[in-house]
Scaffold this active site. Sequence first.
Site, mmCIF file in Angstrom:
data_model
loop_
_atom_site.group_PDB
_atom_site.id
_atom_site.type_symbol
_atom_site.label_atom_id
_atom_site.label_comp_id
_atom_site.label_asym_id
_atom_site.label_seq_id
_atom_site.Cartn_x
_atom_site.Cartn_y
_atom_site.Cartn_z
ATOM 1 N N ASN A 67 0.834 -1.197 0.000
ATOM 2 C CA ASN A 67 0.000 0.000 0.000
ATOM 3 C C ASN A 67 0.863 1.239 0.000
ATOM 4 O O ASN A 67 1.982 1.247 0.525
ATOM 5 C CB ASN A 67 -0.983 -0.010 1.180
ATOM 6 C CG ASN A 67 -0.436 0.691 2.404
ATOM 7 O OD1 ASN A 67 -0.469 1.922 2.505
ATOM 8 N ND2 ASN A 67 0.112 -0.095 3.333
ATOM 9 N N CYS A 129 5.759 5.842 8.976
ATOM 10 C CA CYS A 129 4.995 5.632 7.738
ATOM 11 C C CYS A 129 5.901 5.836 6.527
ATOM 12 O O CYS A 129 6.459 6.915 6.348
ATOM 13 C CB CYS A 129 3.807 6.578 7.649
ATOM 14 S SG CYS A 129 2.904 6.343 6.111
ATOM 15 N N GLY A 222 1.058 -8.016 5.794
ATOM 16 C CA GLY A 222 0.442 -9.337 5.659
ATOM 17 C C GLY A 222 1.395 -10.448 6.085
ATOM 18 O O GLY A 222 2.526 -10.177 6.506
HETATM 19 C C1 LIG Z 1 -3.873 -0.214 3.722
HETATM 20 C C2 LIG Z 1 -2.988 0.036 4.913
HETATM 21 C C3 LIG Z 1 -2.984 1.296 5.509
HETATM 22 C C4 LIG Z 1 -2.168 1.542 6.617
HETATM 23 N N1 LIG Z 1 -2.215 2.775 7.209
HETATM 24 C C5 LIG Z 1 -1.484 3.001 8.339
HETATM 25 C C6 LIG Z 1 -1.581 4.233 9.035
HETATM 26 O O1 LIG Z 1 -2.343 5.140 8.682
HETATM 27 N N2 LIG Z 1 -0.824 4.386 10.152
HETATM 28 C C7 LIG Z 1 0.010 3.401 10.624
HETATM 29 O O2 LIG Z 1 0.676 3.593 11.663
HETATM 30 N N3 LIG Z 1 0.103 2.213 9.986
HETATM 31 C C8 LIG Z 1 -0.617 1.997 8.870
HETATM 32 N N4 LIG Z 1 -0.540 0.784 8.248
HETATM 33 C C9 LIG Z 1 0.359 -0.267 8.789
HETATM 34 C C10 LIG Z 1 -0.378 -1.234 9.698
HETATM 35 O O3 LIG Z 1 -0.946 -0.593 10.818
HETATM 36 C C11 LIG Z 1 0.580 -2.336 10.194
HETATM 37 O O4 LIG Z 1 1.613 -1.771 10.956
HETATM 38 C C12 LIG Z 1 1.226 -3.126 9.044
HETATM 39 O O5 LIG Z 1 0.328 -3.275 7.964
HETATM 40 C C13 LIG Z 1 1.705 -4.516 9.499
HETATM 41 O O6 LIG Z 1 0.656 -5.286 10.011
HETATM 42 P P1 LIG Z 1 -0.209 -6.326 9.119
HETATM 43 O O7 LIG Z 1 0.765 -7.184 8.390
HETATM 44 O O8 LIG Z 1 -1.062 -7.057 10.098
HETATM 45 O O9 LIG Z 1 -1.016 -5.494 8.181
HETATM 46 C C14 LIG Z 1 -1.342 0.502 7.126
HETATM 47 C C15 LIG Z 1 -1.358 -0.748 6.521
HETATM 48 C C16 LIG Z 1 -2.160 -1.004 5.424
HETATM 49 C C17 LIG Z 1 -2.160 -2.367 4.818
#
Ligand SMILES: Cc1cc2nc3c(=O)[nH]c(=O)nc-3n(C[C@H](O)[C@H](O)[C@H](O)COP(=O)(O)O)c2cc1C
Length: 308
Positions: A67, A129, A222
């Site tokens: 993303n 970020c 993911g």
């Molecule tokens: C579509 C999307 C948007 C995200 N937006 C943010 C955000 O606004 N702020 C943030 O700290 N992390 C953001 N993240 C990161 C997630 O909070 C998380 O740290 C990261 O995706 C790893 O976890 P996961 O593998 O379970 O998704 C985003 C992730 C995705 C996939």
Amino acid sequence: MMAVNLGKLKLKNPVMVASGTFGYAEEFSGFMDLRKLGAVITKTITLKPRPGNPMPRTCETPAGMLNSIGLENPGIEDFLKKKSDYLKKLKVPIIVSIASEDSPDEFITLAKRLDKEYFVSAIELNISCPNIKKAGSKRKSEKLIAQDPKATYDLVKKVRKATKKTLITKLSPNVTDITKIAMAAENAGSDTLSLINTLGAMSIDILNKKPKLAAITGGLSGPAIRPVALRMVWEAYRKVKIPLIGLGGIIDTESAIEFFLAGASAVAVGTGNFINPKTSLEIIEGIKKYLSANKIRDIRKITGALNI
Ligand SMILES: Cc1cc2nc3c(=O)[nH]c(=O)nc-3n(C[C@H](O)[C@H](O)[C@H](O)COP(=O)(O)O)c2cc1C
């Protein structure tokens, strides 16, 4: 027992939803009973509204996704005006994620503003970020705060003075040594750490030879990143005393338990919410079953209980 403490913040269970993957909670209200969640972490808010990056800004990858949303959000005032009434009624701890666009001082302004809001249980500092450009720049910012121990220390120290709320610092995996950043945040007064944010990544369409994301690069999330996240939680756990929130590729009970064993006191579900919006609730039930099947009375007993 499923209750955990993250500094002063008390959670009835240790499963949250991760920033940016659950909107401002109301969007998911039709799918599930939100009151069962340990906590909700909101989409990151900035001082001013942000339209986010050009489309396409997501694509699928093996066992994950990319993303480059670019912190699309309505800005703090609109967030408080339009999104907070729902959050105030939720009866679940609300963790508001914040970030700066231009100057790190924006974190301080945001933290002071949120400090006055009773519905905010904690503030998460998104210093990690990968999808944010400096104003006026065509390039992504050269360095994240979370890539520099001194910048991390200075920022957390300043924000610590600006608010009494529980402070969570969200770390980036895009570093050589996560423990240096984790210790800097702890020394500056962070109550807890979230790790990890997304990994810098890209994907290419070979037919038109174009990057699949308009922003060219983005953040990988993911199950693909789970082993990296686990390793970083484990490394940080051995270096800091403050509690850790583990996230990165958690999509089921087994993956959540892995994070507790590596040293997390709580976990957050991100990309898993897109696969199945109820993932977090299913994990809460799954953890209860795991504890009872293994005759473990208290979830806190498995934090860092890795057998070596
Ligand atoms: C579509 C999307 C948007 C995200 N937006 C943010 C955000 O606004 N702020 C943030 O700290 N992390 C953001 N993240 C990161 C997630 O909070 C998380 O740290 C990261 O995706 C790893 O976890 P996961 O593998 O379970 O998704 C985003 C992730 C995705 C996939």
